[in-house]
Design a protein around this motif. Structure first.
Motif, PDB file in Angstrom:
ATOM      1  N   TRP A 116      67.569 -29.721 -65.944  1.00 15.07           N
ATOM      2  CA  TRP A 116      66.643 -30.860 -65.977  1.00 15.07           C
ATOM      3  C   TRP A 116      65.677 -30.734 -67.151  1.00 15.07           C
ATOM      4  O   TRP A 116      65.379 -31.719 -67.815  1.00 15.07           O
ATOM      5  N   GLU A 117      65.206 -29.525 -67.384  1.00 18.19           N
ATOM      6  CA  GLU A 117      64.229 -29.330 -68.453  1.00 18.19           C
ATOM      7  C   GLU A 117      64.827 -29.761 -69.791  1.00 18.19           C
ATOM      8  O   GLU A 117      64.224 -30.514 -70.545  1.00 18.19           O
ATOM      9  N   LEU A 168      65.411 -33.673 -69.891  1.00 16.88           N
ATOM     10  CA  LEU A 168      64.190 -34.479 -70.043  1.00 16.88           C
ATOM     11  C   LEU A 168      63.571 -34.276 -71.423  1.00 16.88           C
ATOM     12  O   LEU A 168      63.073 -35.220 -72.046  1.00 16.88           O
ATOM     13  N   GLU A 169      63.644 -33.048 -71.918  1.00 16.92           N
ATOM     14  CA  GLU A 169      63.100 -32.818 -73.264  1.00 16.92           C
ATOM     15  C   GLU A 169      63.889 -33.581 -74.311  1.00 16.92           C
ATOM     16  O   GLU A 169      63.320 -34.149 -75.239  1.00 16.92           O
ATOM     17  N   ILE A 213      65.467 -36.370 -73.881  1.00 16.99           N
ATOM     18  CA  ILE A 213      65.132 -37.795 -73.764  1.00 16.99           C
ATOM     19  C   ILE A 213      63.774 -38.065 -74.441  1.00 16.99           C
ATOM     20  O   ILE A 213      63.640 -38.982 -75.257  1.00 16.99           O
ATOM     21  N   ALA A 214      62.781 -37.246 -74.084  1.00 14.73           N
ATOM     22  CA  ALA A 214      61.443 -37.472 -74.635  1.00 14.73           C
ATOM     23  C   ALA A 214      61.480 -37.376 -76.160  1.00 14.73           C
ATOM     24  O   ALA A 214      60.893 -38.212 -76.866  1.00 14.73           O
ATOM     25  N   SER A 237      70.333 -43.258 -65.571  1.00 12.00           N
ATOM     26  CA  SER A 237      70.112 -42.579 -64.295  1.00 12.00           C
ATOM     27  C   SER A 237      70.970 -43.267 -63.248  1.00 12.00           C
ATOM     28  O   SER A 237      70.935 -44.489 -63.122  1.00 12.00           O
ATOM     29  N   LEU A 297      71.279 -38.765 -65.831  1.00  8.22           N
ATOM     30  CA  LEU A 297      70.398 -38.115 -64.854  1.00  8.22           C
ATOM     31  C   LEU A 297      70.873 -38.452 -63.444  1.00  8.22           C
ATOM     32  O   LEU A 297      71.081 -39.626 -63.118  1.00  8.22           O
ATOM     33  N   ASP A 316      64.012 -40.917 -58.758  1.00  7.28           N
ATOM     34  CA  ASP A 316      63.614 -41.556 -60.015  1.00  7.28           C
ATOM     35  C   ASP A 316      62.109 -41.484 -60.250  1.00  7.28           C
ATOM     36  O   ASP A 316      61.670 -41.470 -61.398  1.00  7.28           O
ATOM     37  N   THR A 348      61.422 -38.364 -61.968  1.00 10.91           N
ATOM     38  CA  THR A 348      61.947 -38.445 -63.334  1.00 10.91           C
ATOM     39  C   THR A 348      61.006 -39.239 -64.239  1.00 10.91           C
ATOM     40  O   THR A 348      60.655 -38.796 -65.332  1.00 10.91           O
ATOM     41  N   LYS A 406      57.728 -37.284 -64.856  1.00  7.78           N
ATOM     42  CA  LYS A 406      57.924 -36.122 -65.749  1.00  7.78           C
ATOM     43  C   LYS A 406      58.077 -36.585 -67.193  1.00  7.78           C
ATOM     44  O   LYS A 406      57.534 -35.969 -68.110  1.00  7.78           O
ATOM     45  N   LEU A 407      58.833 -37.670 -67.385  1.00  3.29           N
ATOM     46  CA  LEU A 407      59.012 -38.171 -68.754  1.00  3.29           C
ATOM     47  C   LEU A 407      57.667 -38.620 -69.329  1.00  3.29           C
ATOM     48  O   LEU A 407      57.383 -38.390 -70.509  1.00  3.29           O
TER      49      LEU A 407
END
Ligand SMILES: Nc1nc2c(c(=O)[nH]1)N[C@H]1C(S)=C(S)[C@@H](COP(=O)(O)OP(=O)(O)OC[C@H]3O[C@@H](n4cnc5c(=O)[nH]c(N)nc54)[C@H](O)[C@@H]3O)O[C@H]1N2
Ligand SMILES: Nc1nc2c(c(=O)[nH]1)N[C@H]1C(S)=C(S)[C@@H](COP(=O)(O)OP(=O)(O)OC[C@H]3O[C@@H](n4cnc5c(=O)[nH]c(N)nc54)[C@H](O)[C@@H]3O)O[C@H]1N2
Ligand code: SF4
Ligand SMILES: [Mo]
Length: 720
Positions: free
Chosen positions: A85-86, A89-90, A92-93, A440, A455, A490, A493, A496-497
């Motif tokens: 996940w880390e 998400l990184e 994506i960001a 997602s 995701l 979600d 998610t 976090k984003l």
């Protein structure tokens, strides 16, 4: 910040609501995800214990072997690989930040869905405006009831699909349904129509097909696709001519009737028969059934709405309802039968390109001020309106006409656009031209398969939140199970984003109840006012049998509003507005090259793009592949037999089906469902012509020809 997961014990009975359609049947779950018993909750006043086959079998998606259980990232080899996940998400960001730095904030887009809870819809809208500062967010509801929504707002000042509870159906003397096949699309609603019939009521259904719904009607108007507004104007012509309109109501509660009266004078029955294909005698009978009833309802479904004239079609039927004095009277009125699980709530809290929470307009300075204050941001920092769903998809990866960059990075949450958008051959190309796509989903949908990052999302029975059903009744979706290891909801998610994008302080919630409370504050004073609704209040309603709270609910002591318009309309004048609307031809009509109408819609046992239902064995056995419905005379002309493979071609492309020969369809029309992808996607064929106001695509009409082909190999469930 939301904690990863609150651990709930498995193996218990919990009452929640179905994952699928807007009827939102209440169901009691018992057992575990591997062995789940689902029964309809007998005490819930909407479904009263009934479920359809999709509801009964909904549990099978929870423990499904194909379920995504870890994020996936596309590697240098071009394939999707499991990732943490880390890392996901990184990535994506970083992609969003890079895109913004290179092209500006509007180059990052979001495509949401009407299956998302109110909390998720609200957060997604806030995420777009606050964390990404992009105007470009829209969602699949644009493809659903946007025409009915736009027409209701224009004519009645507000859009709540049904402005009355379903129970009113049972008391209506006459009901006219336009392009709704609810016997297949929300089967438990038929108990209300049964009750209506037992009370002596009559049902009229207008549909080019003699559907299971039309078979239950007293009168079926088998109209030519795309002629709904002519039908409405023709009915109103007869009602005016025969003195069946309500002059007092028109004078006291409406404005703008004169131009409508003048316009419908030109829609004499003979002419309307020529345009619509509905015999004059049937027009007269329908008008009498409506005009002589003490109570009557007009209900629209996607058949009349998913057209490039969709808004005008609905306005023309609202004209009929107003002229008869129906709206605001007992067991009477106009309603749109909303489609997706949260089709109603999903269209109220900011997923729309031009919208802020509470059904406010993003261009309205007062709305911007109010919502910016709730969000703790500068009013000027809120973007303006963005592109509508198809226009957003069509802009992916290429410059806009004004020379700006178009959308280059996209987050899709709750939609499978390469199956369900119009003209999917183009949509797939556009998605492939993006710099970055993140999807997602619960499964590797056809759209997720194109993504750079996928995701895995928690499902209905694994999350908390609220849904708003087709009546505007706000209900609780409850968590029965912890999501499988590696799967996240979600809400987590999105939050976090937002942290990774440096906006975490605006997305700091301890649970979904806190998000709902903020949604309530943001909606306060808006048309869809939820400010008086809390989780506790909904729960209390559950225990006393009232079950859910109807918006608008503007204060803590307010009981909610099951019936609207009894005393007036939320328009500037307090009156409802007539609109003089002519019928117009669809964007594409049959000609020598493409001689047939193609219309599209649904089957009972499949849901939407099929991501969930094509993976459920019982449903795939019932409906394993898309059948193109065709009249025997049409089939004969092409030398086609029942069960033969057929290729249907339009100006957009070709798609393959199996033929179902049936007398229940017009000779000039073929019908195919849209629940399959690849070469079986009917949206390879559909016309993306848009309604000028709602931006609804013309899913229901295009011109087609058929070709015979060698046998189609039936698709295996879940993998096409
Ligand atoms: N089984 C099942 N149920 C569902 C869904 C699903 O996918 N599967 N989806 C849910 C969703 S999101 C929605 S929006 C609803 C949709 O529910 P409905 O509106 O009932 O469904 P559709 O099949 O799209 O369209 C209804 C009818 O419109 C007719 N039609 C086609 N062209 C015209 C026309 O020009 N004029 C008129 N008057 N009629 C026409 C079609 O023949 C069809 O029977 O269903 C919800 N429920
Ligand atoms: N030809 C034709 N095309 C049509 C229509 C038609 O009548 N004819 N109807 C249109 C209409 S009315 C609609 S509503 C659209 C629907 O079409 P889509 O927008 O494609 O709707 P779904 O198939 O429900 O897609 C939802 C996707 O998101 C996933 N999903 C569901 N809930 C969640 C969630 O909570 N979180 C996440 N992350 N994922 C979730 C599902 O697994 C699925 O893959 O299709 C439109 N397309
Ligand atoms: S799909 Fe709709 S009608 Fe069927 S059980 Fe679910 S909510 Fe009820
Ligand atoms: Mo829909």
């Amino acid at each position: 910040m939301i904690s990863e997961h609150t651990v709930e014990p498995d193996l218990r009975t919990i009452t929640t609501h179905c994952p699928y359609c807007a009827f939102q049947c209440s169901m009691d779950l018992a057992g575990t995800p591997d062995d789940l018993q689902i029964i309809g909750s007998a005490s819930f006043p909407v479904n009263k214990g009934a479920l359809c086959i999709k509801g009964w079998t909904a549990g099978a998606a929870l423990a499904h072997p194909e379920r995504l259980r870890t994020p996936l990232m596309r590697g240098a080899d071009g394939e999707l690989h499991p990732a943490s996940w880390e890392a996901a998400l990184e990535r994506i960001a970083q992609a969003f930040l890079d895109t913004r730095a290179a092209y500006g904030p509007e180059a990052v887009g979001i495509f949401g869905g009407g299956s998302l809870t109110n909390e998720k819809s609200y957060l997604l809208g806030k995420f777009a405006r606050v964390a990404l500062q992009t105007p470009n967010i829209d969602y699949n509801g644009r493809f659903c009831m946007s025409s009915a929504a736009a027409a209701s707002i224009r004519a009645l000042g507000i859009d709540r699909g049904l402005p009355f509870p379903l129970e009113d159906i049972a008391g209506a003397e006459t009901i006219l349904m336009l392009g709704s096949n609810s016997a297949e699309t929300m089967p438990p609603i038929m108990q209300y129509f049964e009750a209506q019939r037992e009370n002596g009521g009559k049902l009229i259904v207008a549909d080019p097909r003699l559907t299971p719904t039309a078979q239950r009607a007293d009168l079926h108007l088998r109209l030519i696709p795309g002629t709904d507004a002519a039908l409405a104007n023709g009915l109103l012509h007869i009602l005016v001519r025969d003195g069946l309109i309500d002059a007092d109501y028109i004078a006291e509660r409406t404005e703008g009737f004169e131009p409508v009266r003048n316009l419908v004078a030109t829609y004499w029955p003979e002419r309307v028969e020529r345009i619509t294909g509905v015999p004059e005698a049937q027009l007269l009978r329908a008008a009498r059934m409506l005009g002589s009833a003490a109570s009557a309802m007009i209900l629209t479904g996607r058949g009349a709405e998913q057209q490039s004239q969709g808004v005008n079609n609905v306005l023309s039927f609202i004209n009929v309802a107003l002229a008869l004095g129906l709206i605001g009277h007992p067991n009477s009125g106009y309603g749109c039968l909303t489609g997706q699980g949260n089709g109603q709530g999903g269209r109220e809290h900011g997923q729309k390109a031009d919208q802020l929470p509470g059904y406010r307009l993003i261009t309205d300075p007062a709305a911007r001020r109010h919502v910016a204050a709730v969000w703790g941001v500068d009013e000027e920092s809120l973007p303006g309106p963005g592109k509508s769903a198809y226009e957003l998809l069509d802009s992916l990866g290429r410059p806009d006409s004004d020379g700006s960059s178009g959308v280059r990075a996209l987050l899709v949450m709750g939609s499978n656009v390469v199956v369900s958008a119009p003209n999917v051959i183009n949509v797939e190309k556009r998605l492939q031209s993006l710099d970055f796509l993140v999807v997602s989903d619960f499964f590797l949908s056809e759209t997720a398969a194109l993504a750079d990052v996928v995701l895995p999302s928690a499902q209905w029975a694994e999350e908390e939140g609220t849904m708003t059903n087709l009546e505007g009744r706000v209900i609780r979706r409850r968590r029965a199970f912890v999501p499988p290891a590696g799967v996240r909801d979600d809400v987590t998610t999105i939050c976090k984003l937002a942290w990774l994008l440096g906006k975490g302080s605006h997305f700091d919630y301890s649970d979904t109840g806190e998000i709902f409370a903020e949604l309530g504050r943001a909606s306060a004073g808006g048309p869809a006012d939820y400010s008086g609704i809390t989780y506790d209040k909904i729960e209390a309603q559950y225990s006393d049998g009232a079950r859910g709270i109807f918006w608008p609910c503007p204060g803590p002591d307010h009981p909610g509003t099951p019936r609207m318009f009894a005393d007036g309309f939320p328009t500037a004048s307090g009156k409802a507005k007539f609109h003089a609307v002519r019928h117009a031809a669809p964007a594409e009509e049959p000609d020598a090259e493409y001689p047939l109408y193609l219309t599209t819609g649904r089957n009972l046992a499949q849901y939407q793009s099929g991501t969930q239902t094509r993976r459920i064995a019982e449903l795939s056995e019932m409906t394993p592949m898309p059948l193109a419905e065709m009249h025997p005379l049409t089939a004969q002309r092409y030398g086609i037999g029942d069960g033969d493979p057929v290729r249907v071609c339009t100006r957009r492309g070709a798609a393959d089906f199996t033929v179902k020969i049936t007398r229940n369809i017009r000779e000039d029309t073929i019908f195919a469902p849209f629940h399959w992808g690849g070469m079986q996607a009917v949206n390879r064929l559909t016309n993306p012509a848009l309604d000028p106001t709602s931006r609804m695509p013309e899913f229901k009409i295009c011109a087609a020809r058929i070709e015979t082909i060698s046998p189609v190999i039936p698709a295996k469930a879940g993998i096409q």
